[in-house]
Scaffold this motif. Structure first.
Motif, PDB file in Angstrom:
ATOM      1  N   ARG A 162      -1.646  -7.948  -7.522  1.00  0.00           N
ATOM      2  CA  ARG A 162      -1.838  -8.125  -6.110  1.00  0.00           C
ATOM      3  C   ARG A 162      -2.927  -8.918  -5.729  1.00  0.00           C
ATOM      4  NH1 ARG A 162       1.513  -8.066  -1.498  1.00  0.00           N
ATOM      5  NH2 ARG A 162       0.067  -8.205   0.308  1.00  0.00           N
ATOM      6  N   GLN A 168       0.771  -1.168  -0.124  1.00  0.00           N
ATOM      7  CA  GLN A 168      -0.024   0.065   0.032  1.00  0.00           C
ATOM      8  C   GLN A 168       0.722   1.172  -0.173  1.00  0.00           C
ATOM      9  OE1 GLN A 168      -2.828  -0.776   3.364  1.00  0.00           O
ATOM     10  NE2 GLN A 168      -3.050  -2.767   2.529  1.00  0.00           N
ATOM     11  N   SER A 170      -5.691  -4.369   0.499  1.00  0.00           N
ATOM     12  CA  SER A 170      -5.345  -3.595  -0.615  1.00  0.00           C
ATOM     13  C   SER A 170      -6.514  -3.898  -1.629  1.00  0.00           C
ATOM     14  CB  SER A 170      -3.935  -4.655  -1.119  1.00  0.00           C
ATOM     15  OG  SER A 170      -3.055  -4.673  -0.285  1.00  0.00           O
ATOM     16  N   SER A 176       2.034   1.919  -3.341  1.00  0.00           N
ATOM     17  CA  SER A 176       0.979   2.091  -4.245  1.00  0.00           C
ATOM     18  C   SER A 176       0.859   3.807  -4.191  1.00  0.00           C
ATOM     19  CB  SER A 176      -0.334   1.475  -3.982  1.00  0.00           C
ATOM     20  OG  SER A 176       0.090   0.082  -4.466  1.00  0.00           O
TER      21      SER A 176
END
Length: 374
Positions: free
Chosen positions: A213, A177, A223, A180
């Motif tokens: 993912r 995360q 996620s 990201s």
């Protein structure tokens, strides 16, 4: 809330002016500017720069949801000893809580004390100032206030471990995360520097990473929640591939809603965010309705209303009222792309998740003409 920086405003004006004369491919590329903004936050996303939110929009009248005198005392103590970590952290957390409860005018104070705490304890050995500040800065970047974008990137990078091989995404859920968010903020930075093609490539890479993912770690529900919110935002701002992104966003959020108890305890902690499940349940229902999946949307609105483990809060009451209105008018809203990105977004989305007493502004909520929710 601060407005976008002086450097970014002229570029935004040129960007919007270009949309009216550009060729179709140019328009598609240009839209990435807004998209990359939106991915910077999770529930806190917005399509266009909204008017600055003020505390009286969430806390009308003379009432206060927090002890404002105590906040002033905490500021005075922290300012008197700017190198005292405990005092900075105490002031920071109190102002963060006040901001998320609806006193959004306290955000700048929260940022200042968090930044001080981070400089005192950059490794986070005693307090998680970097993580809290990085997330709090989403309230800026989600509404195109780019003044602290470089700081946000630096913070997220500081949270990413060094043991991930180059060119690969972390396997740890929280690290993925963070990676990201780094990708999202770097894409926004590319746009702000005028490199829109680079921003588009970064955005596409982020989408592919989220798909990988989900395939490799179907049990990573946190996620999935992040990816679903991102994709619904993309669907609302990129004029091509809308249905594909909308379908992916729905798939991600169906996983989240149907496996809610497998979210990390922090992500579903009603003491911290009493309305987070209601907000995400609404996102899913609105997305289904935007895709004209009327029966599925009706089921999700009904499930949202029937949730029996939700705190009795003012934001949830507004969300339930909206769900009931949609249920009574499904055909009128079916297929309406104005439902994307789902409400509540931007600063309102942050307050919606965390506050018990705030009234959520609805000036950016898509409703039939003349409708006022009660």
């Amino acid at each position: 809330m601060s407005a976008p920086s002086g450097a970014s405003l002229p570029r935004m004006r040129r960007f919007h002016a270009a949309l009216s004369t550009a060729s179709a491919p140019t328009v598609i590329i240009a839209w990435v500017a807004i998209v990359t903004l939106a991915v910077v936050s999770s529930a806190c996303v917005a399509l266009h720069p909204p008017p600055p939110r003020t505390a009286d929009q969430f806390v009308p009248g003379e009432r206060a949801l927090v002890d404002l005198d105590r906040l002033a005392q905490l500021r005075a103590r922290a300012d008197a000893q700017p190198d005292a970590l405990e005092l900075q952290w105490r002031a920071a957390t109190a102002h963060v809580q006040a901001t998320l409860r609806g006193h959004v005018d306290q955000r700048d104070h929260a940022e200042r004390y968090l930044e001080r705490a981070w400089h005192i304890d950059p490794e986070g050995d005693e307090v998680p100032a970097a993580r809290v500040l990085a997330r709090l800065l989403n309230m800026r970047s989600s509404v195109m206030d780019l003044d602290k974008l470089d700081l946000q990137i630096e913070l997220y990078r500081s949270l990413l471990h060094d043991d991930t091989p180059a060119g690969q995404n972390p396997t740890d859920a929280q690290q993925f995360q963070f990676a990201s968010f780094i990708a999202a903020t770097e894409a926004l930075a590319s746009y702000d520097q005028g490199r829109t093609l680079a921003a588009l490539r970064q955005l596409n890479a982020l989408e592919r990473a989220m798909q990988r993912r989900a395939s490799a770690h179907p049990d990573d529900i946190d996620s999935s929640a992040m990816a679903g919110n991102f994709e619904l935002t993309f669907a609302g701002v990129i004029p091509v591939g809308v249905d594909k992104r909308l379908r992916r966003g729905i798939d991600y959020l169906e996983v989240q809603q149907d496996h809610w108890q497998h979210l990390s305890p922090h992500a579903r902690d009603t003491a911290r965010a009493p309305n987070v499940r209601s907000v995400f349940a609404l996102f899913l229902a609105e997305a289904l309705l935007a895709r004209a999946e009327v029966e599925a949307a009706a089921d999700r609105y009904a499930q949202l209303i029937a949730l029996d483990d939700q705190p009795d809060t003012a934001p949830r009451a507004q969300i339930v009222a909206l769900a009931r209105h949609r249920l009574a008018n499904l055909d009128a809203y079916a297929g309406a792309r104005e439902l994307l990105p789902p409400w509540p977004s931007g600063v309102t989305g942050c307050v919606a998740c965390h506050s018990r007493e705030a009234e959520l502004p609805t000036d950016d909520l898509h409703l039939l003409p003349g409708v006022v929710l009660r």
